[in-house]
Design a protein around this motif. Structure first.
Motif, PDB file in Angstrom:
ATOM      1  N   ILE A  25       0.829  -1.200   0.000  1.00 17.63           N
ATOM      2  CA  ILE A  25       0.000   0.000   0.000  1.00 17.63           C
ATOM      3  C   ILE A  25       0.867   1.256   0.000  1.00 17.63           C
ATOM      4  O   ILE A  25       0.656   2.172  -0.803  1.00 17.63           O
ATOM      5  CB  ILE A  25      -0.960  -0.009   1.203  1.00 17.63           C
ATOM      6  CG1 ILE A  25      -2.048  -1.089   1.009  1.00 17.63           C
ATOM      7  CG2 ILE A  25      -1.595   1.357   1.422  1.00 17.63           C
ATOM      8  CD1 ILE A  25      -2.848  -1.397   2.250  1.00 17.63           C
ATOM      9  N   VAL A  26       1.859   1.310   0.887  1.00 21.92           N
ATOM     10  CA  VAL A  26       2.685   2.528   0.952  1.00 21.92           C
ATOM     11  C   VAL A  26       3.561   2.670  -0.288  1.00 21.92           C
ATOM     12  O   VAL A  26       3.855   3.789  -0.726  1.00 21.92           O
ATOM     13  CB  VAL A  26       3.548   2.576   2.237  1.00 21.92           C
ATOM     14  CG1 VAL A  26       2.669   2.687   3.462  1.00 21.92           C
ATOM     15  CG2 VAL A  26       4.496   1.383   2.344  1.00 21.92           C
ATOM     16  N   PRO A 296      -3.480  -1.909  -4.336  1.00 19.56           N
ATOM     17  CA  PRO A 296      -3.686  -0.659  -5.090  1.00 19.56           C
ATOM     18  C   PRO A 296      -5.013   0.026  -4.793  1.00 19.56           C
ATOM     19  O   PRO A 296      -5.064   1.257  -4.675  1.00 19.56           O
ATOM     20  CB  PRO A 296      -3.602  -1.121  -6.552  1.00 19.56           C
ATOM     21  CG  PRO A 296      -2.745  -2.340  -6.515  1.00 19.56           C
ATOM     22  CD  PRO A 296      -3.097  -3.023  -5.226  1.00 19.56           C
ATOM     23  N   VAL A 297      -6.092  -0.736  -4.649  1.00 19.86           N
ATOM     24  CA  VAL A 297      -7.388  -0.098  -4.403  1.00 19.86           C
ATOM     25  C   VAL A 297      -7.449   0.491  -2.993  1.00 19.86           C
ATOM     26  O   VAL A 297      -8.035   1.566  -2.780  1.00 19.86           O
ATOM     27  CB  VAL A 297      -8.558  -1.080  -4.661  1.00 19.86           C
ATOM     28  CG1 VAL A 297      -8.661  -2.133  -3.575  1.00 19.86           C
ATOM     29  CG2 VAL A 297      -9.877  -0.329  -4.781  1.00 19.86           C
ATOM     30  N   GLU A 300      -5.413   3.704  -3.129  1.00 25.82           N
ATOM     31  CA  GLU A 300      -6.167   4.761  -3.796  1.00 25.82           C
ATOM     32  C   GLU A 300      -7.250   5.313  -2.876  1.00 25.82           C
ATOM     33  O   GLU A 300      -7.511   6.522  -2.852  1.00 25.82           O
ATOM     34  CB  GLU A 300      -6.789   4.227  -5.082  1.00 25.82           C
ATOM     35  CG  GLU A 300      -7.441   5.275  -5.951  1.00 25.82           C
ATOM     36  CD  GLU A 300      -6.485   6.354  -6.437  1.00 25.82           C
ATOM     37  OE1 GLU A 300      -6.943   7.499  -6.611  1.00 25.82           O
ATOM     38  OE2 GLU A 300      -5.286   6.055  -6.627  1.00 25.82           O
ATOM     39  N   ALA A 301      -7.879   4.447  -2.088  1.00 24.38           N
ATOM     40  CA  ALA A 301      -8.888   4.905  -1.125  1.00 24.38           C
ATOM     41  C   ALA A 301      -8.257   5.815  -0.077  1.00 24.38           C
ATOM     42  O   ALA A 301      -8.838   6.849   0.297  1.00 24.38           O
ATOM     43  CB  ALA A 301      -9.565   3.711  -0.470  1.00 24.38           C
ATOM     44  N   ILE A 302      -7.077   5.446   0.411  1.00 19.62           N
ATOM     45  CA  ILE A 302      -6.378   6.276   1.400  1.00 19.62           C
ATOM     46  C   ILE A 302      -6.057   7.647   0.817  1.00 19.62           C
ATOM     47  O   ILE A 302      -6.273   8.684   1.461  1.00 19.62           O
ATOM     48  CB  ILE A 302      -5.093   5.559   1.881  1.00 19.62           C
ATOM     49  CG1 ILE A 302      -5.464   4.357   2.765  1.00 19.62           C
ATOM     50  CG2 ILE A 302      -4.182   6.519   2.647  1.00 19.62           C
ATOM     51  CD1 ILE A 302      -4.285   3.477   3.143  1.00 19.62           C
ATOM     52  N   ILE A 303      -5.555   7.668  -0.410  1.00 18.19           N
ATOM     53  CA  ILE A 303      -5.232   8.941  -1.062  1.00 18.19           C
ATOM     54  C   ILE A 303      -6.483   9.806  -1.185  1.00 18.19           C
ATOM     55  O   ILE A 303      -6.458  11.015  -0.892  1.00 18.19           O
ATOM     56  CB  ILE A 303      -4.610   8.687  -2.449  1.00 18.19           C
ATOM     57  CG1 ILE A 303      -3.198   8.092  -2.299  1.00 18.19           C
ATOM     58  CG2 ILE A 303      -4.551   9.978  -3.269  1.00 18.19           C
ATOM     59  CD1 ILE A 303      -2.601   7.573  -3.593  1.00 18.19           C
ATOM     60  N   LEU A 314     -14.274   5.348  -6.874  1.00 18.16           N
ATOM     61  CA  LEU A 314     -13.206   4.387  -7.203  1.00 18.16           C
ATOM     62  C   LEU A 314     -13.650   3.407  -8.281  1.00 18.16           C
ATOM     63  O   LEU A 314     -12.862   2.982  -9.125  1.00 18.16           O
ATOM     64  CB  LEU A 314     -12.817   3.585  -5.964  1.00 18.16           C
ATOM     65  CG  LEU A 314     -11.626   4.010  -5.126  1.00 18.16           C
ATOM     66  CD1 LEU A 314     -11.543   3.150  -3.881  1.00 18.16           C
ATOM     67  CD2 LEU A 314     -10.341   3.929  -5.921  1.00 18.16           C
ATOM     68  N   TYR A 315     -14.923   3.003  -8.242  1.00 22.58           N
ATOM     69  CA  TYR A 315     -15.405   1.936  -9.101  1.00 22.58           C
ATOM     70  C   TYR A 315     -16.061   2.455 -10.369  1.00 22.58           C
ATOM     71  O   TYR A 315     -16.642   1.702 -11.115  1.00 22.58           O
ATOM     72  CB  TYR A 315     -16.384   1.059  -8.321  1.00 22.58           C
ATOM     73  CG  TYR A 315     -15.763   0.589  -7.030  1.00 22.58           C
ATOM     74  CD1 TYR A 315     -14.755  -0.370  -7.037  1.00 22.58           C
ATOM     75  CD2 TYR A 315     -16.146   1.135  -5.805  1.00 22.58           C
ATOM     76  CE1 TYR A 315     -14.153  -0.774  -5.862  1.00 22.58           C
ATOM     77  CE2 TYR A 315     -15.546   0.735  -4.625  1.00 22.58           C
ATOM     78  CZ  TYR A 315     -14.553  -0.231  -4.678  1.00 22.58           C
ATOM     79  OH  TYR A 315     -13.953  -0.612  -3.489  1.00 22.58           O
ATOM     80  N   LYS A 316     -15.960   3.755 -10.607  1.00 26.88           N
ATOM     81  CA  LYS A 316     -16.521   4.326 -11.823  1.00 26.88           C
ATOM     82  C   LYS A 316     -15.426   4.602 -12.831  1.00 26.88           C
ATOM     83  O   LYS A 316     -15.459   5.500 -13.574  1.00 26.88           O
ATOM     84  CB  LYS A 316     -17.318   5.599 -11.486  1.00 26.88           C
ATOM     85  CG  LYS A 316     -18.476   5.329 -10.541  1.00 26.88           C
ATOM     86  CD  LYS A 316     -19.204   6.597 -10.154  1.00 26.88           C
ATOM     87  CE  LYS A 316     -20.308   6.314  -9.143  1.00 26.88           C
ATOM     88  NZ  LYS A 316     -20.977   7.523  -8.680  1.00 26.88           N
TER      89      LYS A 316
END
Length: 316
Positions: A25-26, A296-297, A300-303, A314-316
């Motif tokens: 993740i990092v 990765p997902v 991306e959620a954290i960002i 995220l899912y679009k």
């Protein structure tokens, strides 16, 4: 990976349940893991030290509450308390696998609702937000009075299945409670669904029927958790008896306790597709088991949360 988040107020820490996932993740975010340590006193008490300043930071803690469940929950609670006392601006708990989620209601007299109890304790410790993947019951978000951001791994599993270019697919829910998850995968694969209809006690169904057309088709069973493996193996047997051409199984959370791996290896399941919300021990890493990453997902959620953007997009 990028360098956009170096020297910012974004910090990510890992506890002991799934360090490889946290490192992935990092790496995707482009920062280093926060410096902390988890130790134990001789009597088993957990001691956690945060070894860098986090004052005014938005902190994300990666920890699945998987086996040993109680140890991992205590680590999470102690870390949350430590972060609040060290003046973190926000404490965000990333719990890829939320243990006790199956105890989400009273099905018999004098039963606890342990999923609610754990939610209460997490909030009392000082968490500001929870991020989790494929909660067993989506309504468990209501157990919290803080924001809960749900992530789903179904698109990741769906992408992998699409790459296999399987033909004549039918997506199978192993029981009635799994229908919405099966529908989500079926919509992605543009496939019909079938349901395994069980009659009798949950762990020892006396009658198993198949609702839907599976004869001559490639059946893909999807569940959120595979624990003992019994529901998956009995479903695969029933599908084969109803003429399924081949059977695949997939799940977000590979708990795989006891003899689950042996049962699946001996079954007619051609491939078990799982994610890395739970760290698989070496003895559970078999040729028949494919592990996909949610790194990765989650990154991306954290960002998006750090940047105060939408997570649902995220899912679009």
């Amino acid at each position: 990976m990028n360098d956009s988040y170096h020297n910012t107020k974004l910090k990510v820490f890992s506890l002991s349940s799934n360090t490889p996932l946290a490192e992935e993740i990092v790496q995707h975010i482009g920062i280093e893991l926060g410096e902390s340590s988890v130790k134990r006193f001789s009597d088993g008490e957990i001691q956690i030290n945060i070894e860098e300043s986090i004052r005014g930071c938005d902190v994300f803690v990666i920890q699945s509450t998987s086996d040993p469940v109680e140890d991992h929950i205590m680590e999470l609670l102690i870390m949350t308390d430590a972060l609040k006392r060290a003046s973190a601006r926000s404490v965000n708990l990333v719990i890829p696998y939320y243990g006790y989620a199956r105890q989400d209601r009273k099905s018999r007299a004098r039963e606890p609702i342990t999923a609610k109890l754990i939610a209460d304790i997490i909030q009392k410790a000082g968490a500001d937000r929870v991020i989790s993947i494929d909660l067993h019951a989506p309504q468990a978000q209501g157990f919290f009075d803080i924001p809960v951001d749900p992530i789903t791994a179904v698109p990741i599993i769906g992408n992998y299945i699409q790459e296999k270019q399987l033909e004549d697919i039918v997506v199978v829910a192993p029981d009635h409670s799994s229908v919405s998850r099966a529908r989500q995968l079926a919509d992605q694969l543009k496939a019909p669904i079938a349901i395994v209809d069980r009659r009798g006690p949950r762990e020892n169904a006396s009658t198993i029927n198949i609702v839907g057309e599976v004869e001559g088709k490639t059946s893909i069973i999807i569940d959120d958790i595979i624990d003992t493996g019994r529901r998956i193996t009995t479903s695969s047997q029933a599908l084969e008896a109803h003429g399924a051409k081949q059977v695949y199984a997939c799940t977000t959370h590979p708990v795989l306790s006891g003899l689950a791996v042996d049962k699946i290896m001996e079954s007619n399941v051609k491939e078990l597709i799982v994610t890395n919300t739970i760290l698989l021990s070496e003895e559970k890493q078999k040729d028949k088991i494919t592990q996909l990453t949610v790194g990765p997902v989650v990154a991306e959620a954290i960002i998006r949360l750090y940047e105060q953007q939408s997570v649902s997009s995220l899912y679009k």
